[in-house]
Design a protein around this motif. Structure first.
Motif, mmCIF file in Angstrom:
data_model
loop_
_atom_site.group_PDB
_atom_site.id
_atom_site.type_symbol
_atom_site.label_atom_id
_atom_site.label_comp_id
_atom_site.label_asym_id
_atom_site.label_seq_id
_atom_site.Cartn_x
_atom_site.Cartn_y
_atom_site.Cartn_z
ATOM 1 N N UNK A 1 35.201 -83.228 48.955
ATOM 2 C CA UNK A 1 36.155 -84.128 48.310
ATOM 3 C C UNK A 1 36.795 -83.477 47.083
ATOM 4 N N UNK A 2 36.025 -82.701 46.342
ATOM 5 C CA UNK A 2 36.575 -82.025 45.162
ATOM 6 C C UNK A 2 37.630 -81.001 45.574
ATOM 7 N N UNK A 3 37.341 -80.242 46.635
ATOM 8 C CA UNK A 3 38.311 -79.239 47.100
ATOM 9 C C UNK A 3 39.588 -79.906 47.586
ATOM 10 N N UNK A 4 39.463 -80.984 48.354
ATOM 11 C CA UNK A 4 40.648 -81.671 48.858
ATOM 12 C C UNK A 4 41.435 -82.316 47.730
ATOM 13 N N UNK A 5 40.723 -82.831 46.724
ATOM 14 C CA UNK A 5 41.411 -83.429 45.575
ATOM 15 C C UNK A 5 42.219 -82.376 44.817
ATOM 16 N N UNK A 6 41.644 -81.196 44.624
ATOM 17 C CA UNK A 6 42.370 -80.115 43.961
ATOM 18 C C UNK A 6 43.568 -79.680 44.786
ATOM 19 N N UNK A 7 43.395 -79.654 46.097
ATOM 20 C CA UNK A 7 44.503 -79.277 46.982
ATOM 21 C C UNK A 7 45.632 -80.297 46.892
ATOM 22 N N UNK A 8 45.290 -81.575 46.936
ATOM 23 C CA UNK A 8 46.302 -82.627 46.860
ATOM 24 C C UNK A 8 47.044 -82.558 45.529
ATOM 25 N N UNK A 9 46.316 -82.336 44.441
ATOM 26 C CA UNK A 9 46.957 -82.218 43.127
ATOM 27 C C UNK A 9 47.957 -81.071 43.115
ATOM 28 N N UNK A 10 47.564 -79.947 43.732
ATOM 29 C CA UNK A 10 48.448 -78.782 43.748
ATOM 30 C C UNK A 10 49.690 -79.055 44.591
ATOM 31 N N UNK A 11 49.509 -79.634 45.798
ATOM 32 C CA UNK A 11 50.640 -79.977 46.655
ATOM 33 C C UNK A 11 51.541 -80.976 45.951
ATOM 34 N N UNK A 12 50.935 -81.957 45.297
ATOM 35 C CA UNK A 12 51.721 -82.975 44.604
ATOM 36 C C UNK A 12 52.579 -82.393 43.508
ATOM 37 N N UNK A 13 52.019 -81.470 42.709
ATOM 38 C CA UNK A 13 52.797 -80.842 41.638
ATOM 39 C C UNK A 13 53.964 -80.061 42.212
ATOM 40 N N UNK A 14 53.727 -79.363 43.344
ATOM 41 C CA UNK A 14 54.786 -78.562 43.941
ATOM 42 C C UNK A 14 55.872 -79.449 44.544
ATOM 43 N N UNK A 15 55.462 -80.578 45.122
ATOM 44 C CA UNK A 15 56.452 -81.477 45.697
ATOM 45 C C UNK A 15 57.278 -82.163 44.610
ATOM 46 N N UNK A 16 56.631 -82.493 43.499
ATOM 47 C CA UNK A 16 57.367 -83.087 42.386
ATOM 48 C C UNK A 16 58.416 -82.115 41.877
ATOM 49 N N UNK A 17 58.039 -80.836 41.789
ATOM 50 C CA UNK A 17 59.003 -79.830 41.360
ATOM 51 C C UNK A 17 60.145 -79.712 42.370
ATOM 52 N N UNK A 18 59.820 -79.854 43.665
ATOM 53 C CA UNK A 18 60.832 -79.677 44.705
ATOM 54 C C UNK A 18 61.915 -80.737 44.633
ATOM 55 N N UNK A 19 61.554 -81.945 44.209
ATOM 56 C CA UNK A 19 62.568 -82.992 44.131
ATOM 57 C C UNK A 19 63.160 -83.112 42.737
ATOM 58 N N UNK A 20 62.765 -82.188 41.851
ATOM 59 C CA UNK A 20 63.380 -82.134 40.539
ATOM 60 C C UNK A 20 63.031 -83.296 39.632
ATOM 61 N N UNK A 21 61.833 -83.842 39.794
ATOM 62 C CA UNK A 21 61.418 -84.964 38.959
ATOM 63 C C UNK A 21 60.020 -84.694 38.430
ATOM 64 N N UNK A 22 59.823 -84.914 37.135
ATOM 65 C CA UNK A 22 58.502 -84.706 36.552
ATOM 66 C C UNK A 22 57.552 -85.849 36.888
#
Length: 264
Positions: free
Chosen positions: A77-98
């Motif tokens: 669960x810790x590994x998946x949570x870190x992965x989701x956080x990383x994907x989420x940050x990258x997706x937020x950057x992709x749509x140009x919104x903080x």
């Protein structure tokens, strides 16, 4: 719901382990750490587990002794949570919104296929064929969600072969649709087997609602819109059953999968 231009990199997906034997779990932790660019010690600390527990386990290759069920669950669960956080940050950057309002990263199981003419008793895959994708989804979208893999080009360039469709189960009595929405629909043959295909909702100027096939045009009449112009799905008496409303489509940028970026 219009499909946005969010980008992800699905080849970096970190999937939950399916084999929990000691050697398979060691391999999964190794691959997870490589994907997250961390060490087993850092993963242990993120999970609240003593680093010595994880490091000793990782160094005991070939041993049948595994982690306890609770420790295993905590680490995964810790590994998946870190992965989701990383994907989420990258997706937020992709749509140009903080801070995209009302959105969160969801892990969606892809577990069924869509192909015209493929009548079958079930389109669900066996458990070993399932995989997961991480997608930034509006919080208002109902759960659970299910992912479908397009195995033909029935929708043309809009939803080409290889597209992953994320759908929410249709509730005809309560769902309100709009022109341009895509749906996964089913119909049965004489043997009772089911075919799943895609259709787009269209509304004529006089309020007639139709399901449209990209190949043959309008082929199912759904009734009239309400006086306020909204489209309800409870009037459907066509040959199709509306199964899922397509919320997100992950489309390959090239038909031969040379590109690794996907558009949502």
């Amino acid at each position: 719901m219009p499909l946005s231009d969010l980008e992800i990199h699905p080849l970096e997906e970190l999937k939950p382990p399916t084999d929990f034997s000691p050697d398979a779990l060691r391999l999964w932790i190794t691959e997870a750490c490589r994907s997250l660019k961390i060490t087993p010690t850092e993963l242990a600390r993120a999970a609240g587990v003593a680093p010595s527990t994880i490091n000793k386990f990782m160094l005991s290759g070939g041993s049948n002794k595994s982690l306890s069920g609770r420790t295993m669950d905590t680490v995964v669960k810790a590994a998946l949570r870190m992965h989701i956080d990383r994907i989420g940050r990258r997706q937020v950057q992709a749509i140009g919104s903080k801070n995209p309002a009302g959105a969160a990263v969801s892990i969606v199981r892809v577990g069924a296929s869509v192909k015209k003419g493929a009548f079958a008793e079930s389109h669900r895959w066996d458990s070993e064929e399932l995989f997961h994708v991480s997608v930034l989804m509006p919080n208002k979208i109902p759960r659970p969600l299910l992912g479908f893999l397009m195995e033909d080009d029935q929708a043309g360039a809009a939803l080409p072969y290889g597209t992953i469709l994320v759908g929410a189960k249709v509730e005809p009595e309560t769902d309100v649709a709009e022109a341009g929405d895509w749906f996964l629909v089913s119909q049965k043959d004489e043997a009772g087997r089911t075919e799943i295909t895609v259709r787009k909702l269209a509304v004529s100027p006089n309020g007639d609602m139709w399901l449209i096939s990209e190949e043959i045009g309008p082929d199912a009449y759904l009734g009239k819109t309400k006086p306020d112009g909204t489209a309800t799905l409870s009037q459907n008496k066509s040959k199709f059953t509306l199964e899922y409303r397509i919320i997100v489509a992950l489309r390959p940028m090239t038909s031969d999968f040379e590109g690794v970026n996907f558009h949502i």
